[in-house]
Scaffold this motif. Structure first.
Motif, PDB file in Angstrom:
ATOM      1  N   PHE A 271       1.019  19.550  -5.789  1.00 37.41           N
ATOM      2  CA  PHE A 271      -0.247  19.858  -5.123  1.00 37.41           C
ATOM      3  C   PHE A 271      -0.958  18.589  -4.649  1.00 37.41           C
ATOM      4  CE2 PHE A 271       0.435  23.564  -7.898  1.00 37.41           C
ATOM      5  CZ  PHE A 271       0.334  24.586  -6.962  1.00 37.41           C
ATOM      6  N   SER A 272      -0.220  17.700  -4.013  1.00 35.72           N
ATOM      7  CA  SER A 272      -0.841  16.501  -3.458  1.00 35.72           C
ATOM      8  C   SER A 272      -1.828  16.904  -2.362  1.00 35.72           C
ATOM      9  CB  SER A 272       0.221  15.558  -2.892  1.00 35.72           C
ATOM     10  OG  SER A 272       0.820  16.122  -1.747  1.00 35.72           O
TER      11      SER A 272
ATOM     12  N   ARG B  22      -3.549  20.278   2.213  1.00 35.70           N
ATOM     13  CA  ARG B  22      -4.295  20.363   3.467  1.00 35.70           C
ATOM     14  C   ARG B  22      -3.433  20.950   4.575  1.00 35.70           C
ATOM     15  NH1 ARG B  22      -3.584  18.376   7.738  1.00 35.70           N
ATOM     16  NH2 ARG B  22      -2.143  16.785   6.983  1.00 35.70           N
ATOM     17  N   ALA B  23      -2.215  20.421   4.721  1.00 37.14           N
ATOM     18  CA  ALA B  23      -1.334  20.913   5.777  1.00 37.14           C
ATOM     19  C   ALA B  23      -0.949  22.371   5.552  1.00 37.14           C
ATOM     20  CB  ALA B  23      -0.083  20.026   5.846  1.00 37.14           C
TER      21      ALA B  23
ATOM     22  N   GLY C 117       3.143  27.823  -0.856  1.00 35.93           N
ATOM     23  CA  GLY C 117       2.602  27.633  -2.204  1.00 35.93           C
ATOM     24  C   GLY C 117       3.635  27.039  -3.144  1.00 35.93           C
ATOM     25  N   LEU C 118       4.879  27.519  -3.042  1.00 38.32           N
ATOM     26  CA  LEU C 118       5.963  26.984  -3.861  1.00 38.32           C
ATOM     27  C   LEU C 118       6.223  25.520  -3.504  1.00 38.32           C
ATOM     28  CD1 LEU C 118       8.291  27.324  -5.886  1.00 38.32           C
ATOM     29  CD2 LEU C 118       9.701  28.138  -3.976  1.00 38.32           C
ATOM     30  N   TYR C 119       6.193  25.224  -2.214  1.00 42.92           N
ATOM     31  CA  TYR C 119       6.431  23.846  -1.780  1.00 42.92           C
ATOM     32  C   TYR C 119       5.324  22.919  -2.280  1.00 42.92           C
ATOM     33  CZ  TYR C 119       7.606  19.893   1.162  1.00 42.92           C
ATOM     34  OH  TYR C 119       7.952  18.643   1.603  1.00 42.92           O
ATOM     35  N   ALA C 120       4.067  23.387  -2.216  1.00 45.54           N
ATOM     36  CA  ALA C 120       2.952  22.582  -2.723  1.00 45.54           C
ATOM     37  C   ALA C 120       3.096  22.338  -4.217  1.00 45.54           C
ATOM     38  CB  ALA C 120       1.623  23.286  -2.421  1.00 45.54           C
ATOM     39  N   TRP C 121       3.575  23.355  -4.930  1.00 49.61           N
ATOM     40  CA  TRP C 121       3.793  23.197  -6.372  1.00 49.61           C
ATOM     41  C   TRP C 121       4.869  22.155  -6.654  1.00 49.61           C
ATOM     42  CZ3 TRP C 121       8.174  24.753  -9.378  1.00 49.61           C
ATOM     43  CH2 TRP C 121       7.992  24.610 -10.759  1.00 49.61           C
ATOM     44  N   LEU C 122       5.959  22.188  -5.856  1.00 50.51           N
ATOM     45  CA  LEU C 122       7.023  21.203  -6.009  1.00 50.51           C
ATOM     46  C   LEU C 122       6.517  19.791  -5.717  1.00 50.51           C
ATOM     47  CD1 LEU C 122      10.006  23.094  -4.315  1.00 50.51           C
ATOM     48  CD2 LEU C 122       9.703  22.637  -6.757  1.00 50.51           C
ATOM     49  N   CYS C 123       5.530  19.675  -4.830  1.00 53.24           N
ATOM     50  CA  CYS C 123       4.941  18.370  -4.478  1.00 53.24           C
ATOM     51  C   CYS C 123       3.741  18.036  -5.355  1.00 53.24           C
ATOM     52  CB  CYS C 123       4.522  18.356  -3.011  1.00 53.24           C
ATOM     53  SG  CYS C 123       5.899  18.495  -1.863  1.00 53.24           S
TER      54      CYS C 123
ATOM     55  N   ALA D 226       0.806  -1.214   0.000  1.00 53.84           N
ATOM     56  CA  ALA D 226       0.000   0.000   0.000  1.00 53.84           C
ATOM     57  C   ALA D 226       0.836   1.260   0.000  1.00 53.84           C
ATOM     58  CB  ALA D 226      -0.918  -0.001   1.230  1.00 53.84           C
ATOM     59  N   ARG D 227       2.132   1.133  -0.335  1.00 53.43           N
ATOM     60  CA  ARG D 227       3.015   2.300  -0.187  1.00 53.43           C
ATOM     61  C   ARG D 227       2.591   3.452  -1.079  1.00 53.43           C
ATOM     62  NH1 ARG D 227       5.793  -1.398  -3.262  1.00 53.43           N
ATOM     63  NH2 ARG D 227       6.663  -0.665  -5.227  1.00 53.43           N
ATOM     64  N   CYS D 228       2.006   3.165  -2.260  1.00 50.62           N
ATOM     65  CA  CYS D 228       1.607   4.260  -3.148  1.00 50.62           C
ATOM     66  C   CYS D 228       0.509   5.096  -2.511  1.00 50.62           C
ATOM     67  CB  CYS D 228       1.113   3.691  -4.483  1.00 50.62           C
ATOM     68  SG  CYS D 228       2.425   2.881  -5.417  1.00 50.62           S
ATOM     69  N   ALA D 229      -0.430   4.430  -1.830  1.00 49.76           N
ATOM     70  CA  ALA D 229      -1.482   5.185  -1.160  1.00 49.76           C
ATOM     71  C   ALA D 229      -0.938   5.914   0.050  1.00 49.76           C
ATOM     72  CB  ALA D 229      -2.603   4.243  -0.736  1.00 49.76           C
ATOM     73  N   VAL D 230       0.019   5.269   0.737  1.00 49.31           N
ATOM     74  CA  VAL D 230       0.574   5.884   1.945  1.00 49.31           C
ATOM     75  C   VAL D 230       1.325   7.155   1.611  1.00 49.31           C
ATOM     76  CG1 VAL D 230       2.165   5.528   3.850  1.00 49.31           C
ATOM     77  CG2 VAL D 230       0.722   3.685   3.085  1.00 49.31           C
ATOM     78  N   GLN D 231       1.984   7.191   0.466  1.00 47.34           N
ATOM     79  CA  GLN D 231       2.787   8.351   0.111  1.00 47.34           C
ATOM     80  C   GLN D 231       1.936   9.591  -0.066  1.00 47.34           C
ATOM     81  OE1 GLN D 231       4.951   7.107  -3.294  1.00 47.34           O
ATOM     82  NE2 GLN D 231       6.442   5.923  -2.123  1.00 47.34           N
ATOM     83  N   LYS D 232       0.612   9.427  -0.191  1.00 47.84           N
ATOM     84  CA  LYS D 232      -0.250  10.585  -0.363  1.00 47.84           C
ATOM     85  C   LYS D 232      -1.043  10.880   0.904  1.00 47.84           C
ATOM     86  CE  LYS D 232      -2.185   8.647  -3.937  1.00 47.84           C
ATOM     87  NZ  LYS D 232      -3.111   8.429  -5.057  1.00 47.84           N
ATOM     88  N   ALA D 233      -0.771  10.179   1.990  1.00 48.11           N
ATOM     89  CA  ALA D 233      -1.586  10.331   3.197  1.00 48.11           C
ATOM     90  C   ALA D 233      -0.807  11.004   4.312  1.00 48.11           C
ATOM     91  CB  ALA D 233      -2.055   8.957   3.651  1.00 48.11           C
TER      92      ALA D 233
END
Length: 498
Positions: A81-82, A87-88, A73-79, A26-33
């Motif tokens: 926008f997961s 949310r955080a 905002g820049l950090y979310a863009w680098l990620c 389940a690592r793919c789902a975990v990486q987004k949680a």
């Protein structure tokens, strides 16, 4: 690379290490949680570092807010926008905004605002497992952690009670979605987290600092090596406890029970400001409704014979039910997806399973679904317990009769007959024109072509169901979703399970 892996795979997700052997699957789902903390660990570290720098520079007010907005905002863009990062980040910005306005910060309201903003931009994220895990674990922290902390404080020291409270709250909050992923919860999760979180709280800052310094001055690489020892220790701990058999598996819950579950969590929390008597009455009422609905699922109601033709990405499943409630399937599309389909059709047990598209079948998945008999043709390979049928040999289950159809000693599909209704399911392979013409002369009621939609024009007298869009087909997955027909009757409906 290490920083990214730790931030998404371990940093904010320590809680899921407690699921043991299910972690890798389940690592793919975990990486987004998000697990364990109200902000992801890497964002929390970034936020704290940014706050420290702004404070030292004596930057306050709206300039402080705008800088935080730009950096997050820049950090979310680098990620990319997961959901969990957004949310955080939104919750962090709300915290800064309340401090500027001199108001109290309400975490649950902040979480709700983050959810509204994210879903306004991408409504389909409401079905994303990363989004659901992220929000459910934070909700459970707000609703349940204070209750568990109060309980554990009577037994353990304060810092241990706090760690246990968060672990228990998160595991309880995310278990419906872990069940949806066919995973389970390790009974030792609280102790695993108690070992891993302190190590991680040291390792992660080392990774961030080491990554920044090493990018400019390579001789600082020893910092990353030190952090690597910590990661190795975390992996060893997770692997050791992952071997235990103390894992509790869950069956997937539908949307109704999910709603009941989270309403129940709200009712027992301090956010529901009512007397203990009122809380007890409300909780009992919701529990009774849930038990009643669950019990109704075991009652047998009159039903028509049905044919369901479904795809889960590129894997297909065909489900047949008769008027007596007996059910058979042709191939499988994953345990969770297949179970959801069977629940929708009202199938409690699967009497027979036919192997067609593959030479064999995942025997463990078949057993999980309660399949009693696995049938395959003599051309395939399978297990000793399989029932083998020769070419054109007739068999029967319930009100359906069947036989594997061959042409020139090659298996071309499976024929199933119920009264005057004849169904043919084509094997996903190239068929000759002569083979297709021989099938067309059978005048089947339904022909399921799968991904061979180019053969649809051979079956103009049948209702043709295909995978991709096809002008000659009656219905297709790409256009109509998963297709369900009533066998004795002309009505049909669409079922989107995934």
């Amino acid at each position: 690379i290490h920083v990214a892996v730790v931030g998404d795979g371990y940093g904010g997700h320590v809680q899921f290490l407690a699921t043991g052997k299910h972690f890798i699957n389940a690592r793919c789902a975990v990486q987004k949680a998000v697990f364990g903390v109200q902000m992801k660990m890497h964002e929390f570290f970034l936020f704290a570092l940014l706050g420290f720098v702004l404070k030292k520079c004596h930057i306050k007010g709206w300039i402080n807010f705008l800088i935080c907005f730009a950096v997050l905002g820049l950090y979310a863009w680098l990620c990319n926008f997961s959901p969990s990062v957004c949310r955080a980040g939104i919750m962090g910005l709300v915290l800064v905004f309340t401090q500027i306005r001199g108001q109290c910060y309400d975490g649950l309201s902040s979480l709700g605002l983050a959810g509204i903003i994210i879903l306004l931009f991408s409504p389909l994220l409401a079905m994303d497992i990363g989004f659901l895990l992220s929000f459910s674990c934070v909700i459970s922290i707000y609703l349940l952690a204070p209750l568990f902390n109060k309980l554990f404080s009577k037994i353990f020291p304060k810092f241990v009670a706090s760690a246990f409270a968060v672990s228990f709250a998160v595991q309880l909050g995310v278990f419906p979605f872990i069940a949806k992923m066919s995973a389970g919860i390790n009974f030792l999760f609280a102790f695993i987290n108690l070992l891993i979180v302190p190590i991680l709280s040291v390792v992660y800052p080392l990774l961030v600092i080491g990554g920044l310094f090493t990018a400019a001055l390579p001789f600082f690489g020893f910092i990353l090596k030190v952090a690597g020892f910590g990661l190795t220790a975390i992996k060893a701990i997770a692997g050791f406890f992952g071997q235990t058999h103390l894992v509790l598996a869950f069956k997937p819950l539908d949307a109704f029970f999910l709603a009941i579950f989270f309403v129940f969590l709200f009712l027992v929390s301090s956010f529901f400001m009512a007397s203990k008597r009122v809380k007890l009455i409300c909780c009992s009422a919701f529990f009774a409704v849930g038990a009643l609905v669950y019990g109704l699922g075991y009652l047998q109601f009159p039903q028509k014979s049905k044919l369901a033709y479904c795809f889960n990405f590129s894997t297909s499943i065909v489900a047949l039910t008769d008027e007596d409630g007996q059910c058979a399937v042709v191939d499988l599309a994953g345990e969770s997806f297949s179970r959801t389909l069977l629940n929708r059709l009202g199938c409690k047990r699967v009497q027979t399973m036919f192997v067609l598209q593959d030479s064999t079948v995942d025997i463990d998945t078949a057993r999980e679904l309660g399949v009693q008999t696995i049938v395959r043709s003599e051309s395939g390979e399978g297990y000793d317990e399989d029932v083998i049928f020769a070419a054109e040999q007739e068999g029967k289950f319930g009100n359906f009769s069947f036989k594997y159809k061959f042409f020139a000693n090659r298996l071309i599909g499976l024929e199933i007959v119920s009264g005057e209704t004849k169904i043919f399911i084509l094997k996903n392979r190239v068929a000759s024109a002569n083979a297709l013409q021989s099938l067309a002369s059978e005048n089947y009621t339904y022909v399921l072509l799968g991904q061979k939609e180019e053969y649809a024009n051979y079956f103009s007298s049948s209702q043709v169901l295909t995978y991709e869009y096809c002008a000659e087909a009656s219905s297709c997955y790409a256009k109509d979703g998963n297709v369900c027909y009533s066998i004795n009757g002309s009505d049909k409906n669409w079922r989107c399970l995934d």
